[in-house]
Write a protein that holds these residues in place. Sequence first.
Motif, PDB file in Angstrom:
ATOM      1  N   GLN A  80     -10.886 -26.306 -28.467  1.00  0.00           N
ATOM      2  CA  GLN A  80      -9.897 -25.603 -27.651  1.00  0.00           C
ATOM      3  C   GLN A  80     -10.316 -24.149 -27.445  1.00  0.00           C
ATOM      4  N   LEU A  81     -10.805 -23.498 -28.471  1.00  0.00           N
ATOM      5  CA  LEU A  81     -11.247 -22.110 -28.354  1.00  0.00           C
ATOM      6  C   LEU A  81     -12.393 -21.980 -27.358  1.00  0.00           C
ATOM      7  N   ARG A  82     -13.326 -22.896 -27.438  1.00  0.00           N
ATOM      8  CA  ARG A  82     -14.481 -22.869 -26.539  1.00  0.00           C
ATOM      9  C   ARG A  82     -14.030 -23.050 -25.085  1.00  0.00           C
ATOM     10  N   GLY A  83     -13.119 -23.985 -24.878  1.00  0.00           N
ATOM     11  CA  GLY A  83     -12.608 -24.212 -23.526  1.00  0.00           C
ATOM     12  C   GLY A  83     -11.830 -23.014 -23.006  1.00  0.00           C
ATOM     13  N   ALA A  84     -11.027 -22.394 -23.877  1.00  0.00           N
ATOM     14  CA  ALA A  84     -10.243 -21.227 -23.458  1.00  0.00           C
ATOM     15  C   ALA A  84     -11.155 -20.058 -23.100  1.00  0.00           C
ATOM     16  N   PHE A  85     -12.185 -19.860 -23.889  1.00  0.00           N
ATOM     17  CA  PHE A  85     -13.122 -18.772 -23.604  1.00  0.00           C
ATOM     18  C   PHE A  85     -13.813 -18.998 -22.263  1.00  0.00           C
ATOM     19  N   ASN A  86     -14.274 -20.202 -22.017  1.00  0.00           N
ATOM     20  CA  ASN A  86     -14.934 -20.508 -20.739  1.00  0.00           C
ATOM     21  C   ASN A  86     -13.978 -20.301 -19.562  1.00  0.00           C
ATOM     22  N   GLN A  87     -12.719 -20.658 -19.746  1.00  0.00           N
ATOM     23  CA  GLN A  87     -11.726 -20.483 -18.688  1.00  0.00           C
ATOM     24  C   GLN A  87     -11.517 -18.997 -18.395  1.00  0.00           C
ATOM     25  N   LEU A  88     -11.428 -18.175 -19.446  1.00  0.00           N
ATOM     26  CA  LEU A  88     -11.236 -16.740 -19.262  1.00  0.00           C
ATOM     27  C   LEU A  88     -12.420 -16.101 -18.545  1.00  0.00           C
ATOM     28  N   VAL A  89     -13.607 -16.569 -18.853  1.00  0.00           N
ATOM     29  CA  VAL A  89     -14.809 -16.007 -18.239  1.00  0.00           C
ATOM     30  C   VAL A  89     -14.935 -16.430 -16.778  1.00  0.00           C
ATOM     31  N   LYS A  90     -14.698 -17.699 -16.501  1.00  0.00           N
ATOM     32  CA  LYS A  90     -14.926 -18.232 -15.152  1.00  0.00           C
ATOM     33  C   LYS A  90     -13.736 -18.017 -14.211  1.00  0.00           C
ATOM     34  N   PHE A  91     -12.526 -18.162 -14.725  1.00  0.00           N
ATOM     35  CA  PHE A  91     -11.352 -18.092 -13.863  1.00  0.00           C
ATOM     36  C   PHE A  91     -10.268 -17.197 -14.472  1.00  0.00           C
ATOM     37  N   PRO A  92     -10.557 -15.926 -14.676  1.00  0.00           N
ATOM     38  CA  PRO A  92      -9.576 -15.037 -15.325  1.00  0.00           C
ATOM     39  C   PRO A  92      -8.288 -14.876 -14.523  1.00  0.00           C
ATOM     40  N   GLU A  93      -8.369 -15.116 -13.216  1.00  0.00           N
ATOM     41  CA  GLU A  93      -7.176 -14.966 -12.380  1.00  0.00           C
ATOM     42  C   GLU A  93      -6.247 -16.173 -12.489  1.00  0.00           C
ATOM     43  N   ARG A  94      -6.674 -17.213 -13.181  1.00  0.00           N
ATOM     44  CA  ARG A  94      -5.868 -18.433 -13.298  1.00  0.00           C
ATOM     45  C   ARG A  94      -5.224 -18.557 -14.684  1.00  0.00           C
ATOM     46  N   ILE A  95      -4.791 -17.469 -15.249  1.00  0.00           N
ATOM     47  CA  ILE A  95      -4.109 -17.488 -16.541  1.00  0.00           C
ATOM     48  C   ILE A  95      -2.634 -17.172 -16.297  1.00  0.00           C
ATOM     49  N   PHE A  96      -1.764 -17.962 -16.930  1.00  0.00           N
ATOM     50  CA  PHE A  96      -0.330 -17.828 -16.692  1.00  0.00           C
ATOM     51  C   PHE A  96       0.431 -17.772 -18.020  1.00  0.00           C
ATOM     52  N   CYS A  97       1.621 -17.214 -17.960  1.00  0.00           N
ATOM     53  CA  CYS A  97       2.421 -17.033 -19.174  1.00  0.00           C
ATOM     54  C   CYS A  97       3.347 -18.206 -19.463  1.00  0.00           C
ATOM     55  N   ASP A  98       3.478 -19.131 -18.521  1.00  0.00           N
ATOM     56  CA  ASP A  98       4.454 -20.205 -18.693  1.00  0.00           C
ATOM     57  C   ASP A  98       3.844 -21.562 -18.405  1.00  0.00           C
ATOM     58  N   VAL A  99       4.530 -22.595 -18.836  1.00  0.00           N
ATOM     59  CA  VAL A  99       4.054 -23.965 -18.701  1.00  0.00           C
ATOM     60  C   VAL A  99       3.976 -24.397 -17.245  1.00  0.00           C
ATOM     61  N   HIS A 100       4.767 -23.768 -16.373  1.00  0.00           N
ATOM     62  CA  HIS A 100       4.765 -24.139 -14.951  1.00  0.00           C
ATOM     63  C   HIS A 100       3.695 -23.398 -14.155  1.00  0.00           C
ATOM     64  N   ALA A 101       2.944 -22.527 -14.833  1.00  0.00           N
ATOM     65  CA  ALA A 101       1.886 -21.743 -14.176  1.00  0.00           C
ATOM     66  C   ALA A 101       2.436 -20.956 -12.992  1.00  0.00           C
ATOM     67  N   SER A 102       3.633 -20.397 -13.176  1.00  0.00           N
ATOM     68  CA  SER A 102       4.261 -19.633 -12.108  1.00  0.00           C
ATOM     69  C   SER A 102       4.328 -18.142 -12.400  1.00  0.00           C
ATOM     70  N   SER A 103       4.075 -17.760 -13.657  1.00  0.00           N
ATOM     71  CA  SER A 103       4.143 -16.358 -14.058  1.00  0.00           C
ATOM     72  C   SER A 103       2.742 -15.862 -14.410  1.00  0.00           C
ATOM     73  N   PRO A 104       2.093 -15.117 -13.511  1.00  0.00           N
ATOM     74  CA  PRO A 104       0.719 -14.678 -13.750  1.00  0.00           C
ATOM     75  C   PRO A 104       0.590 -13.815 -15.009  1.00  0.00           C
ATOM     76  N   PHE A 105      -0.511 -13.971 -15.703  1.00  0.00           N
ATOM     77  CA  PHE A 105      -0.788 -13.163 -16.890  1.00  0.00           C
ATOM     78  C   PHE A 105      -0.865 -11.705 -16.465  1.00  0.00           C
ATOM     79  N   PRO A 106      -0.100 -10.800 -17.101  1.00  0.00           N
ATOM     80  CA  PRO A 106       0.025  -9.435 -16.587  1.00  0.00           C
ATOM     81  C   PRO A 106      -1.101  -8.477 -16.944  1.00  0.00           C
ATOM     82  N   LEU A 107      -1.905  -8.827 -17.943  1.00  0.00           N
ATOM     83  CA  LEU A 107      -2.957  -7.920 -18.386  1.00  0.00           C
ATOM     84  C   LEU A 107      -4.276  -8.237 -17.691  1.00  0.00           C
TER      85      LEU A 107
END
Length: 438
Positions: A80-107
Amino acid sequence: MSFNKSEERLGELTRRTFLSMWTYQSPHYAKGKELCDALVVFGNDVIIMSDKLINFDDQANKSVAWERWYRKAVAGSIRQLRGAFNQLVKFPERIFCDVHASSPFPLVIPKPENMRVHLIAVANGCDDAHLRSLGYPGLCIDTHCDNDSPFMSVGVKYPEFVHVFSTAALEAIFNCFDTTRDLIDYLARKQEALNGEERFLIHGEENLVAAYVMSQSGNSDFYIPSDDFPIENGVKTVPAGLWDLYAKSPLREKRDKIRISSYVVDDLIDHMAEEYNSGSLIIGQDQPFSYHEKFLRIMASESRLSRQIMSKTLQGIIYEDSSTFWCNISESKDVPGLMYLWLVYPVVPEHITDEDLEIMLTVHLSQYITVALYKFPHATSIFGICLPNHASNRRSRGFQFFSGESRCDEMKKDADKLEQEQGILNNIETYNFISQRL
């Protein structure tokens, strides 16, 4: 979203250490797709945490039970850590604060070349079995272990460097390191010490934590005392029992007692963040989240020792005569040249509205900082904080940040006039700096 007891505990610990503005529990990268159990983004430092609660099967053969537990609790977290790191590197704009992926990560996720990533796998459910088998609850860390981990042992290189924490280790770590700076310093120094070819055998990470926090009791930085570890069969060994020794020591008791007052700094940072998030700021609400995060991160970057110094400076004035303004100044222990100016305002007449009060406080705080820039020419920057006297029933608080680069001839004239005509800081010639680590 519901959390199990282990995840709830992780959320409590991370919010206490990293504060609410920088820690996010269970972020998602798509609808229904969890990224990790906790994500901390603090400038260029990114902490990714995966938490697994897997009960150890005491009824099964020990080696079989260990293999099953390790596969789910440790290997599963690392995936899970490896997948999360790859996601942050490749698609940092696709991080959300909620399960519905409707609240963009603010930082702002830092760019890969600037990112300092810390991977943490929290593996729960094995402490009792480990205590019965080996006499201590924390997992054994063997730096030469890989995915084929021997009984009750974990490694650090998978090949990414991963911090694998048992429940006992997690409690010890967050007990000792309850600021972002202190925890990140420990993670970085541990990785530097264990990342070489030399083999280490650590009988419970909680004992490595104890060795670290007992490495000195003065005003120097803590360190991993590798040269002091005994060598057994060519392996540097951190023995069990160090954490119990530290936990019962007068040193820990003294540290716990002396740091209590410093939590006023944590509370202030969280208060300002909550005021902004709730839309309650009278001044500054129109500024974007990034504006407030950038400046509050300056204060949140201070270590626990530095916060002790800051709070002592505040305590020197907050209980003074409530009929007038009081000011005190201290220099950051962690960032030379950064100074904190505390301005405590008096009891305010009822006819003055909160809006008028905050406008007045903004002007006063700016004036005090302007004078301080010239009273202390070595200051590279001044962080000013305004808050009520202990007798006040008002809640208004505010902060301003001035860089030393803002100094100019016109500002110097204003500073001289404010000091001479209004007496601002005319009786302050020194600032507080307490050189002591406890």
